[in-house]
Design a protein around this motif. Structure first.
Motif, PDB file in Angstrom:
ATOM      1  N   THR A  11      36.609  32.591  47.773  1.00  0.00           N
ATOM      2  CA  THR A  11      36.006  33.683  48.542  1.00  0.00           C
ATOM      3  C   THR A  11      34.887  34.365  47.774  1.00  0.00           C
ATOM      4  OG1 THR A  11      37.708  35.191  47.760  1.00  0.00           O
ATOM      5  CG2 THR A  11      38.063  34.158  49.908  1.00  0.00           C
ATOM      6  N   CYS A  12      34.835  34.171  46.455  1.00  0.00           N
ATOM      7  CA  CYS A  12      33.749  34.766  45.671  1.00  0.00           C
ATOM      8  C   CYS A  12      32.395  34.179  46.054  1.00  0.00           C
ATOM      9  CB  CYS A  12      33.996  34.566  44.181  1.00  0.00           C
ATOM     10  SG  CYS A  12      35.439  35.459  43.595  1.00  0.00           S
ATOM     11  N   TYR A  30      30.272  40.244  50.095  1.00  0.00           N
ATOM     12  CA  TYR A  30      30.153  41.185  51.206  1.00  0.00           C
ATOM     13  C   TYR A  30      28.794  41.878  51.142  1.00  0.00           C
ATOM     14  CZ  TYR A  30      30.595  45.566  53.736  1.00  0.00           C
ATOM     15  OH  TYR A  30      30.375  46.634  54.566  1.00  0.00           O
ATOM     16  N   GLU A  80      38.797  38.115  58.245  1.00  0.00           N
ATOM     17  CA  GLU A  80      38.295  38.564  56.951  1.00  0.00           C
ATOM     18  C   GLU A  80      39.420  38.435  55.935  1.00  0.00           C
ATOM     19  OE1 GLU A  80      36.402  39.609  53.916  1.00  0.00           O
ATOM     20  OE2 GLU A  80      35.201  39.787  55.723  1.00  0.00           O
ATOM     21  N   ASN A  94      39.268  39.878  52.696  1.00  0.00           N
ATOM     22  CA  ASN A  94      39.317  41.046  51.827  1.00  0.00           C
ATOM     23  C   ASN A  94      40.131  42.178  52.478  1.00  0.00           C
ATOM     24  OD1 ASN A  94      38.594  43.599  50.643  1.00  0.00           O
ATOM     25  ND2 ASN A  94      36.845  42.612  49.685  1.00  0.00           N
ATOM     26  N   ARG A 150      43.615  39.275  58.634  1.00  0.00           N
ATOM     27  CA  ARG A 150      43.419  38.727  57.298  1.00  0.00           C
ATOM     28  C   ARG A 150      43.801  37.255  57.351  1.00  0.00           C
ATOM     29  NH1 ARG A 150      45.981  39.925  51.396  1.00  0.00           N
ATOM     30  NH2 ARG A 150      44.232  39.007  50.283  1.00  0.00           N
TER      31      ARG A 150
END
Length: 167
Positions: free
Chosen positions: A4-5, A9, A57, A59, A83
């Motif tokens: 996810t990095c 965002y 999402e 996060n 999530r």
């Protein structure tokens, strides 16, 4: 699958949200935002009549922010933020999809979308276009630009096939 990095965002501007909605004008039904961030596109989709309006999402802090924004807008419980890893979501019932993701994930996402979406689906990409698809139309310029892709057209043009493959 992907870390996810790789998808930082970056909030959508008011103009970017407006451009996405303009590319979905005249459409209805379910609207999904993959990597929904703070939820502003999902919220606007709901306000413009999309039902259900869903954001996926990973996060947890952005999910809390999304639900807070929905509550402030009087839409809590009417829009849905989940999530869930976008790679694990089944999109076969989605006709309206919005994405604002990093270019590094778009090639794999092309494959997933073509495998799962119905012919009637329209995908709107913001900030970065899909690498091998030709857009049906686009609006805006610079970082506010958004591209619309009609899945039936993408399939008919045989886009996203490895070079050298013939039907």
């Amino acid at each position: 699958m992907l870390n996810t990095c790789q998808v930082p965002y970056v909030p959508s501007s008011a103009k970017q949200v407006e451009n996405v909605m303009s590319l979905l004008k005249g459409r209805s039904g379910k609207m999904v935002d993959l990597g929904s961030g703070d939820g502003r596109i999902v919220l606007e989709a709901y306000k413009q009549g999309f039902r259900p309006a869903v954001g996926y999402e990973l996060n947890p802090w952005l999910l809390k922010l999304s639900n807070y924004r929905a509550w402030r807008a009087g839409c809590y419980g009417k829009v849905f933020y989940q999530r869930q890893d976008l790679w694990k979501v089944n999109l076969s019932d989605c006709n309206n999809i919005s994405i604002f993701l990093a270019p590094s994930v778009l090639p794999l996402l092309e494959t997933k979308l073509l495998a799962e979406l119905p012919d009637e689906a329209r995908v709107v990409a913001g900030r970065f276009p899909f690498p091998t698809w030709m857009p049906t139309t686009s609006v805006g310029g610079g970082i506010n630009r958004s591209w619309a892709y009609d899945i039936k057209t993408v399939r008919q043009k045989g886009q996203n096939k490895p070079e050298g493959c013939l039907e």
